[in-house]
Design a protein around this motif. Structure first.
Motif, short mmCIF file in Angstrom:
data_model
loop_
_atom_site.label_atom_id
_atom_site.label_comp_id
_atom_site.label_asym_id
_atom_site.label_seq_id
_atom_site.Cartn_x
_atom_site.Cartn_y
_atom_site.Cartn_z
N LEU A 95 12.67 -44.73 64.86
CA LEU A 95 12.77 -45.49 63.61
C LEU A 95 13.51 -44.68 62.55
CD1 LEU A 95 9.28 -47.27 63.25
CD2 LEU A 95 11.36 -48.06 64.38
N PHE A 96 13.32 -43.36 62.58
CA PHE A 96 14.02 -42.49 61.62
C PHE A 96 15.53 -42.57 61.85
CE2 PHE A 96 14.51 -39.33 58.51
CZ PHE A 96 15.39 -38.36 58.96
N ALA A 97 15.94 -42.58 63.12
CA ALA A 97 17.38 -42.71 63.44
C ALA A 97 17.91 -44.06 62.93
CB ALA A 97 17.59 -42.58 64.94
N ALA A 98 17.11 -45.11 63.08
CA ALA A 98 17.53 -46.44 62.59
C ALA A 98 17.65 -46.42 61.07
CB ALA A 98 16.51 -47.50 63.03
N VAL A 99 16.70 -45.75 60.40
CA VAL A 99 16.73 -45.65 58.93
C VAL A 99 17.99 -44.91 58.47
CG1 VAL A 99 15.67 -44.33 57.04
CG2 VAL A 99 14.27 -45.88 58.39
N LEU A 100 18.35 -43.84 59.18
CA LEU A 100 19.56 -43.09 58.80
C LEU A 100 20.79 -43.98 58.90
CD1 LEU A 100 19.13 -39.56 60.50
CD2 LEU A 100 18.77 -40.19 58.09
N ALA A 101 20.89 -44.75 60.00
CA ALA A 101 22.06 -45.63 60.20
C ALA A 101 22.09 -46.73 59.13
CB ALA A 101 22.00 -46.24 61.60
N LEU A 102 20.95 -47.40 58.91
CA LEU A 102 20.89 -48.48 57.91
C LEU A 102 21.17 -47.95 56.50
CD1 LEU A 102 17.75 -50.49 59.11
CD2 LEU A 102 20.10 -51.30 59.09
N ALA A 131 22.98 -45.35 55.70
CA ALA A 131 24.41 -45.02 55.58
C ALA A 131 25.23 -46.28 55.31
CB ALA A 131 24.89 -44.31 56.84
N VAL A 132 24.97 -47.34 56.07
CA VAL A 132 25.72 -48.60 55.86
C VAL A 132 25.41 -49.17 54.48
CG1 VAL A 132 26.05 -50.96 56.69
CG2 VAL A 132 25.77 -49.10 58.34
N HIS A 133 24.13 -49.16 54.10
CA HIS A 133 23.73 -49.71 52.80
C HIS A 133 24.31 -48.89 51.64
CE1 HIS A 133 21.16 -50.05 49.24
NE2 HIS A 133 21.04 -51.32 49.58
N ASP A 134 24.14 -47.58 51.72
CA ASP A 134 24.50 -46.72 50.58
C ASP A 134 26.00 -46.55 50.38
OD1 ASP A 134 21.70 -44.34 50.84
OD2 ASP A 134 21.82 -46.48 50.36
N PHE A 135 26.76 -46.56 51.50
CA PHE A 135 28.18 -46.23 51.37
C PHE A 135 29.10 -47.43 51.63
CE2 PHE A 135 27.30 -41.96 50.51
CZ PHE A 135 26.22 -41.57 51.30
N LEU A 136 28.52 -48.56 52.06
CA LEU A 136 29.39 -49.72 52.34
C LEU A 136 28.88 -50.99 51.66
CD1 LEU A 136 31.89 -50.11 54.21
CD2 LEU A 136 30.33 -51.09 55.89
N VAL A 137 27.77 -51.51 52.15
CA VAL A 137 27.27 -52.81 51.67
C VAL A 137 26.88 -52.76 50.19
CG1 VAL A 137 25.38 -54.45 51.96
CG2 VAL A 137 26.51 -53.53 53.97
N GLY A 138 26.14 -51.70 49.80
CA GLY A 138 25.67 -51.58 48.42
C GLY A 138 26.81 -51.49 47.40
N PRO A 139 27.71 -50.49 47.54
CA PRO A 139 28.82 -50.38 46.57
C PRO A 139 29.69 -51.64 46.54
CG PRO A 139 28.62 -48.38 47.88
CD PRO A 139 27.67 -49.37 48.47
N ARG A 140 29.89 -52.29 47.73
CA ARG A 140 30.70 -53.51 47.76
C ARG A 140 30.02 -54.62 46.97
NH1 ARG A 140 32.40 -54.62 53.68
NH2 ARG A 140 30.32 -55.53 53.79
N ALA A 141 28.68 -54.72 47.12
CA ALA A 141 27.92 -55.78 46.43
C ALA A 141 27.96 -55.57 44.92
CB ALA A 141 26.49 -55.80 46.94
N THR A 142 27.73 -54.32 44.46
CA THR A 142 27.69 -54.11 43.01
C THR A 142 29.09 -54.26 42.40
OG1 THR A 142 27.73 -51.74 43.48
CG2 THR A 142 25.63 -52.68 42.82
N ALA A 143 30.13 -53.90 43.16
CA ALA A 143 31.50 -54.08 42.64
C ALA A 143 31.80 -55.57 42.45
CB ALA A 143 32.51 -53.43 43.60
N ALA A 144 31.42 -56.40 43.44
CA ALA A 144 31.66 -57.85 43.34
C ALA A 144 30.81 -58.43 42.20
CB ALA A 144 31.30 -58.53 44.66
N TRP A 145 29.58 -57.91 42.07
CA TRP A 145 28.66 -58.38 41.03
C TRP A 145 29.23 -58.07 39.65
CZ3 TRP A 145 22.82 -56.54 40.89
CH2 TRP A 145 22.08 -57.41 40.08
N PHE A 176 19.39 -55.22 53.84
CA PHE A 176 19.39 -53.85 54.37
C PHE A 176 18.29 -53.03 53.72
CE2 PHE A 176 23.00 -52.64 57.11
CZ PHE A 176 23.66 -53.86 57.19
N GLY A 177 18.17 -53.17 52.39
CA GLY A 177 17.16 -52.40 51.65
C GLY A 177 15.75 -52.76 52.10
N ARG A 178 15.52 -54.08 52.31
CA ARG A 178 14.16 -54.49 52.68
C ARG A 178 13.81 -54.10 54.11
NH1 ARG A 178 14.42 -59.94 49.15
NH2 ARG A 178 14.14 -58.83 47.20
N VAL A 179 14.78 -54.20 55.03
CA VAL A 179 14.51 -53.77 56.41
C VAL A 179 14.17 -52.28 56.41
CG1 VAL A 179 15.54 -53.43 58.70
CG2 VAL A 179 15.94 -55.56 57.47
N ASN A 180 14.93 -51.49 55.64
CA ASN A 180 14.65 -50.05 55.54
C ASN A 180 13.27 -49.80 54.95
OD1 ASN A 180 16.22 -48.18 56.62
ND2 ASN A 180 17.45 -47.74 54.81
#
Ligand code: HEM
Length: 169
Positions: free
Chosen positions: A102-109, A111-125, A144-148
């Motif tokens: 689960l820790f490995a899954a958290v690291l992957a999620l 990374a995607v949330h913090d460096f891709l999905v999150g910045p893209r969402a706030t920029a569009a917002w 992504f945040g809630r699954v984590n």
């Protein structure tokens, strides 16, 4: 050496408190409150606190990995044990193995949330708060945040089992 073991568990628990507590604060307190206010201010606040928590979050995850490895060492679990089959004999093997997965899954999620999905969402917002792109981006980022968040709670439960010698019988 007992003081080094206890210091490692103390740092491990502190990092877990800061990471899990920070996520709970963002999801349960900050996001619902700022969403009720001005859209442009909300986007700026989420982006600013998200960036700052990103740094704290990765410091915590790094600390958890380092002190977690030390905790295992003090429990007599060494890297080689995973390859010579002796790890499976350890009473904490199953909850600890699931925790590491689960820790490995958290690291992957994260990374995607913090460096891709999150910045893209706030920029569009920030660009167009009520655009379909901003709404879709925010939905994806909060998923992504809630699954984590759920994985974090499961990891802490598994940690309680590991610290007490394995799954309750
Ligand atoms: C998100 C990541 C993690 C969180 C939230 C977390 C949380 C915790 C917590 C709260 C405890 C104390 C449990 C108690 O005393 O009841 C604990 C113990 C422990 N953790 Fe983690 N942990 C994480 C990652 C890891 C990793 C990556 C490892 C291994 C590399 C690890 C290995 C251990 C070990 C061996 C213990 C038992 C310490 C002892 O001997 O008392 N943890 N963890």
């Amino acid at each position: 050496m007992l003081w080094a073991y206890e210091l490692s568990v103390w740092l491990h628990v502190l990092a877990a408190c800061a990471w899990v507590g920070g996520m709970v604060f963002l999801v349960v307190v900050l996001v619902p409150v700022v969403k009720r206010g001005d859209a442009a201010l909300a986007a700026a606040l989420i982006e600013g606190s998200g960036r700052r928590f990103r740094t704290l979050g990765w410091v915590c995850l790094g600390t958890l990995l380092a002190t977690g490895t030390l905790n295992m060492h003090f429990r007599g679990i060494h890297f080689g044990d995973f390859f010579d089959g002796s790890f499976a004999q350890n009473p904490v093997a199953r909850p600890l193995a699931l925790k590491l997965l689960l820790f490995a899954a958290v690291l992957a999620l994260s990374a995607v949330h913090d460096f891709l999905v999150g910045p893209r969402a706030t920029a569009a917002w920030r660009r167009a708060p009520s655009s379909p792109e901003a709404r879709a981006g925010r939905r994806q980022a909060s998923l992504f945040g809630r699954v984590n968040g759920v994985l974090a709670l499961l990891i802490v439960l598994l940690a309680v089992f590991v610290a007490r010698g394995g799954y309750p019988s």
